[in-house]
Motif scaffolding. Structure first.
Motif, PDB file in Angstrom:
ATOM      1  N   ALA A 153      -5.166   3.411  -9.737  1.00 21.77           N
ATOM      2  CA  ALA A 153      -3.878   3.623 -10.678  1.00 21.77           C
ATOM      3  C   ALA A 153      -2.754   3.745 -10.027  1.00 21.77           C
ATOM      4  O   ALA A 153      -2.780   3.974  -8.451  1.00 21.77           O
ATOM      5  CB  ALA A 153      -4.099   4.954 -11.656  1.00 21.77           C
ATOM      6  N   PHE A 154      -1.609   3.246 -10.556  1.00 17.96           N
ATOM      7  CA  PHE A 154      -0.319   3.215  -9.898  1.00 17.96           C
ATOM      8  C   PHE A 154       0.972   4.143 -10.496  1.00 17.96           C
ATOM      9  O   PHE A 154       1.939   3.647 -10.500  1.00 17.96           O
ATOM     10  CB  PHE A 154       0.105   1.735  -9.811  1.00 17.96           C
ATOM     11  CG  PHE A 154      -1.207   1.003  -8.951  1.00 17.96           C
ATOM     12  CD1 PHE A 154      -1.070   1.208  -7.567  1.00 17.96           C
ATOM     13  CD2 PHE A 154      -1.902   0.133  -9.597  1.00 17.96           C
ATOM     14  CE1 PHE A 154      -2.037   0.220  -6.926  1.00 17.96           C
ATOM     15  CE2 PHE A 154      -2.865  -0.535  -8.863  1.00 17.96           C
ATOM     16  CZ  PHE A 154      -2.778  -0.273  -7.590  1.00 17.96           C
ATOM     17  N   ASP A 155       0.333   4.926 -11.276  1.00 15.92           N
ATOM     18  CA  ASP A 155       1.772   5.749 -12.027  1.00 15.92           C
ATOM     19  C   ASP A 155       2.207   6.763 -11.069  1.00 15.92           C
ATOM     20  O   ASP A 155       3.234   7.260 -11.658  1.00 15.92           O
ATOM     21  CB  ASP A 155       0.817   6.354 -13.332  1.00 15.92           C
ATOM     22  CG  ASP A 155      -0.368   7.288 -13.118  1.00 15.92           C
ATOM     23  OD1 ASP A 155      -0.908   6.750 -12.252  1.00 15.92           O
ATOM     24  OD2 ASP A 155      -0.687   7.911 -13.774  1.00 15.92           O
ATOM     25  N   ALA A 156       1.512   7.065 -10.205  1.00 18.41           N
ATOM     26  CA  ALA A 156       2.006   8.034  -9.300  1.00 18.41           C
ATOM     27  C   ALA A 156       2.626   7.499  -7.940  1.00 18.41           C
ATOM     28  O   ALA A 156       2.399   6.349  -7.549  1.00 18.41           O
ATOM     29  CB  ALA A 156       1.044   9.178  -8.769  1.00 18.41           C
ATOM     30  N   LEU A 157       3.714   8.008  -7.244  1.00 18.00           N
ATOM     31  CA  LEU A 157       4.298   7.722  -6.292  1.00 18.00           C
ATOM     32  C   LEU A 157       3.761   8.017  -4.836  1.00 18.00           C
ATOM     33  O   LEU A 157       3.158   8.980  -4.915  1.00 18.00           O
ATOM     34  CB  LEU A 157       5.806   8.163  -6.125  1.00 18.00           C
ATOM     35  CG  LEU A 157       6.842   7.234  -6.888  1.00 18.00           C
ATOM     36  CD1 LEU A 157       6.751   6.997  -8.402  1.00 18.00           C
ATOM     37  CD2 LEU A 157       8.333   7.662  -6.536  1.00 18.00           C
ATOM     38  N   GLU A 158       3.834   7.194  -3.823  1.00 24.67           N
ATOM     39  CA  GLU A 158       3.237   7.566  -2.545  1.00 24.67           C
ATOM     40  C   GLU A 158       2.140   8.238  -2.471  1.00 24.67           C
ATOM     41  O   GLU A 158       1.727   9.024  -1.769  1.00 24.67           O
ATOM     42  CB  GLU A 158       4.465   8.222  -1.790  1.00 24.67           C
ATOM     43  CG  GLU A 158       5.592   7.497  -1.921  1.00 24.67           C
ATOM     44  CD  GLU A 158       6.743   8.375  -1.026  1.00 24.67           C
ATOM     45  OE1 GLU A 158       6.475   9.608  -0.484  1.00 24.67           O
ATOM     46  OE2 GLU A 158       7.810   8.118  -0.818  1.00 24.67           O
ATOM     47  N   GLN A 159       0.894   7.334  -3.106  1.00 25.07           N
ATOM     48  CA  GLN A 159      -0.445   8.118  -2.949  1.00 25.07           C
ATOM     49  C   GLN A 159      -0.899   7.773  -1.520  1.00 25.07           C
ATOM     50  O   GLN A 159      -0.505   6.905  -0.895  1.00 25.07           O
ATOM     51  CB  GLN A 159      -1.265   7.072  -4.100  1.00 25.07           C
ATOM     52  CG  GLN A 159      -1.406   5.944  -4.072  1.00 25.07           C
ATOM     53  CD  GLN A 159      -2.082   5.469  -5.244  1.00 25.07           C
ATOM     54  OE1 GLN A 159      -3.207   5.971  -5.769  1.00 25.07           O
ATOM     55  NE2 GLN A 159      -1.762   4.373  -5.963  1.00 25.07           N
ATOM     56  N   ASP A 160      -1.859   8.690  -1.187  1.00 24.77           N
ATOM     57  CA  ASP A 160      -2.351   8.645   0.123  1.00 24.77           C
ATOM     58  C   ASP A 160      -3.620   7.904   0.366  1.00 24.77           C
ATOM     59  O   ASP A 160      -4.219   7.495  -0.959  1.00 24.77           O
ATOM     60  CB  ASP A 160      -2.580  10.147   0.550  1.00 24.77           C
ATOM     61  CG  ASP A 160      -3.619  10.929   0.036  1.00 24.77           C
ATOM     62  OD1 ASP A 160      -4.259  10.353  -0.747  1.00 24.77           O
ATOM     63  OD2 ASP A 160      -3.211  12.160   0.368  1.00 24.77           O
ATOM     64  N   GLU A 161      -4.250   7.952   1.396  1.00 29.52           N
ATOM     65  CA  GLU A 161      -5.366   6.924   1.362  1.00 29.52           C
ATOM     66  C   GLU A 161      -6.788   7.555   1.078  1.00 29.52           C
ATOM     67  O   GLU A 161      -7.591   7.075   0.854  1.00 29.52           O
ATOM     68  CB  GLU A 161      -5.760   7.008   3.268  1.00 29.52           C
ATOM     69  CG  GLU A 161      -4.792   5.959   3.878  1.00 29.52           C
ATOM     70  CD  GLU A 161      -3.480   6.908   4.115  1.00 29.52           C
ATOM     71  OE1 GLU A 161      -2.623   6.314   5.208  1.00 29.52           O
ATOM     72  OE2 GLU A 161      -3.167   8.099   3.933  1.00 29.52           O
ATOM     73  N   ASP A 162      -6.699   8.859   0.392  1.00 26.96           N
ATOM     74  CA  ASP A 162      -7.713   9.393  -0.107  1.00 26.96           C
ATOM     75  C   ASP A 162      -7.708   9.272  -1.675  1.00 26.96           C
ATOM     76  O   ASP A 162      -8.608   9.978  -2.304  1.00 26.96           O
ATOM     77  CB  ASP A 162      -8.002  10.798   0.358  1.00 26.96           C
ATOM     78  CG  ASP A 162      -8.088  11.003   1.691  1.00 26.96           C
ATOM     79  OD1 ASP A 162      -8.905  10.252   2.334  1.00 26.96           O
ATOM     80  OD2 ASP A 162      -7.326  11.919   2.430  1.00 26.96           O
ATOM     81  N   SER A 163      -6.861   8.622  -2.278  1.00 28.82           N
ATOM     82  CA  SER A 163      -6.878   8.286  -3.894  1.00 28.82           C
ATOM     83  C   SER A 163      -7.916   7.612  -4.221  1.00 28.82           C
ATOM     84  O   SER A 163      -8.495   6.735  -3.403  1.00 28.82           O
ATOM     85  CB  SER A 163      -5.273   7.638  -4.001  1.00 28.82           C
ATOM     86  OG  SER A 163      -4.115   8.520  -3.512  1.00 28.82           O
ATOM     87  N   GLU A 199       3.190   2.668 -16.270  1.00 27.71           N
ATOM     88  CA  GLU A 199       1.835   2.838 -15.718  1.00 27.71           C
ATOM     89  C   GLU A 199       1.604   2.374 -14.122  1.00 27.71           C
ATOM     90  O   GLU A 199       0.705   2.722 -13.164  1.00 27.71           O
ATOM     91  CB  GLU A 199       0.670   2.371 -16.551  1.00 27.71           C
ATOM     92  CG  GLU A 199       0.470   3.338 -17.774  1.00 27.71           C
ATOM     93  CD  GLU A 199      -0.613   2.896 -18.305  1.00 27.71           C
ATOM     94  OE1 GLU A 199      -1.497   2.209 -17.947  1.00 27.71           O
ATOM     95  OE2 GLU A 199      -0.951   3.438 -19.385  1.00 27.71           O
ATOM     96  N   TRP A 200       2.488   1.446 -14.153  1.00 31.12           N
ATOM     97  CA  TRP A 200       2.705   0.780 -12.778  1.00 31.12           C
ATOM     98  C   TRP A 200       4.247   1.067 -11.722  1.00 31.12           C
ATOM     99  O   TRP A 200       4.117   0.590 -10.907  1.00 31.12           O
ATOM    100  CB  TRP A 200       2.711  -0.808 -12.681  1.00 31.12           C
ATOM    101  CG  TRP A 200       1.388  -1.294 -13.102  1.00 31.12           C
ATOM    102  CD1 TRP A 200       0.516  -1.140 -14.383  1.00 31.12           C
ATOM    103  CD2 TRP A 200       0.196  -1.970 -12.269  1.00 31.12           C
ATOM    104  NE1 TRP A 200      -0.627  -1.825 -14.291  1.00 31.12           N
ATOM    105  CE2 TRP A 200      -0.643  -2.286 -13.229  1.00 31.12           C
ATOM    106  CE3 TRP A 200       0.423  -2.335 -11.257  1.00 31.12           C
ATOM    107  CZ2 TRP A 200      -1.867  -2.844 -12.649  1.00 31.12           C
ATOM    108  CZ3 TRP A 200      -0.745  -3.258 -10.681  1.00 31.12           C
ATOM    109  CH2 TRP A 200      -1.989  -3.292 -11.251  1.00 31.12           C
TER     110      TRP A 200
END
Length: 325
Positions: free
Chosen positions: A98-108, A266-267
């Motif tokens: 998903a891409f609704d959150a900013l700056e997701q980390d490698e464990d997403s 959502e992106w």
């Protein structure tokens, strides 16, 4: 070091090969031969879609293999056939679910891996890269996976990073059409910075999974910088999102599109990644102005017929300006 670059003749792979050569390494590039390898590299012509395509290099011992493929079958065969102490695979942020959150980390959370060896089209690009990552991380060698964001700078064939400075340098009026979304979060990594870091990871034999992109930057700030780089004096004309849709203007990439921007909420976090791990592992980024300046120089040098795959033509630009004036 003895480095095998699987590719090495196209944009990122070629830049990696050139940087490794600059640092004094012995570089071999394996590719189909649609473009020449950098001067100083050994070139091996081969087709990775063939089951024995890596036979010309499978008998050697490599200090490192660098791979940018999007085809799981190609990567699985490389893991199977090559002898290397270290495998670096350039993946993508598209692997995330998903891409609704900013700056997701490698464990997403990630997408499910592609079932099969061949990615038929870009609709399954993220899933294909997940499958490639799985193969590399299970190879038994020290493995590095780089989940890159948007790659920019000189050589950006898509035009996503060069369009805005080019458009401000070549306006059709005293205003330039831009989306009325100045707070949209953008990010990009210069191809030269990414390539330099790949070689550093090879030299240090650094294993792990890393996000890699530039600092999160407001679209409005990118456009302001692009206007300065373009130097024409043209100013942005923000156009409401619903009006752009009515006029048939798309986003991100493709014909009649506005790059670096996505209208779907959502992106909204698509371009951004948490790069804490990468910066701790030595990723160094140049100023965004330099990337945009050099992307503009590349756009100005495009040969006739080599059209960018993003942005508005002069005809579309004028059409939108006339419709929103």
């Amino acid at each position: 070091m003895k480095i095998l670059v699987l590719g090495g003749t196209a944009w990122l792979g070629r830049t990696v090969a050139r940087e490794a050569l600059r640092r004094g390494h012995d570089v071999t590039c394996l590719a189909r031969g649609s473009a020449p390898a950098p001067d100083g590299a050994t070139f091996v012509r081969a087709d990775r879609d063939e089951d024995d395509g890596l036979a010309p290099v499978s008998g050697a011992d490599w200090d490192a293999v660098v791979d940018v493929s999007r085809q799981p079958g190609q990567v699985r065969r490389a893991v199977r056939d090559l002898r290397t102490a270290h495998y670096v695979f350039v993946s993508t942020g598209n692997v995330y679910a998903a891409f609704d959150a900013l700056e997701q980390d490698e464990d997403s959370p990630q997408r499910a891996p592609l079932d099969g060896d061949v990615m038929e089209d870009m609709e399954t690009y993220g899933e294909a890269k997940v499958a490639c990552e799985t193969a590399v991380l299970g190879s038994g060698a020290t493995a590095t996976v780089i989940r890159s964001g948007l790659i920019g700078g000189p050589g950006d064939w898509s035009g996503r990073t060069g369009y805005w400075p080019w458009r401000f340098a070549h306006p059709v009026a005293d205003e330039v059409v831009v989306p009325d979304d100045p707070d949209f979060p953008t990010a990009m990594v210069d191809v030269r910075d990414l390539a330099a870091w790949v070689v550093t990871l090879v030299e240090d034999r650094t294993g792990g999974v890393f996000n890699a992109t530039g600092a999160t930057t407001r679209l409005g700030d990118v456009l302001a910088l692009a206007a300065e780089v373009g130097g024409s004096g043209a100013t942005p004309r923000p156009v409401p999102l619903d009006r752009l849709t009515e006029l048939g203007i798309d986003n991100w990439m493709g014909p009649a599109s506005l790059p670096l921007w996505i209208s779907d909420p959502e992106w909204r976090g698509f371009a951004t990644l948490d790069t804490t791990r990468a910066r701790e592992a030595g990723l160094v980024l140049r100023p965004l102005r330099e990337t945009l300046t050099d992307a503009l120089a590349f756009e100005e040098s495009r040969p006739e017929g080599d059209e960018r795959r993003a942005g508005l033509t002069d005809v579309d630009e004028r059409r939108v300006l006339d419709a929103t004036g």
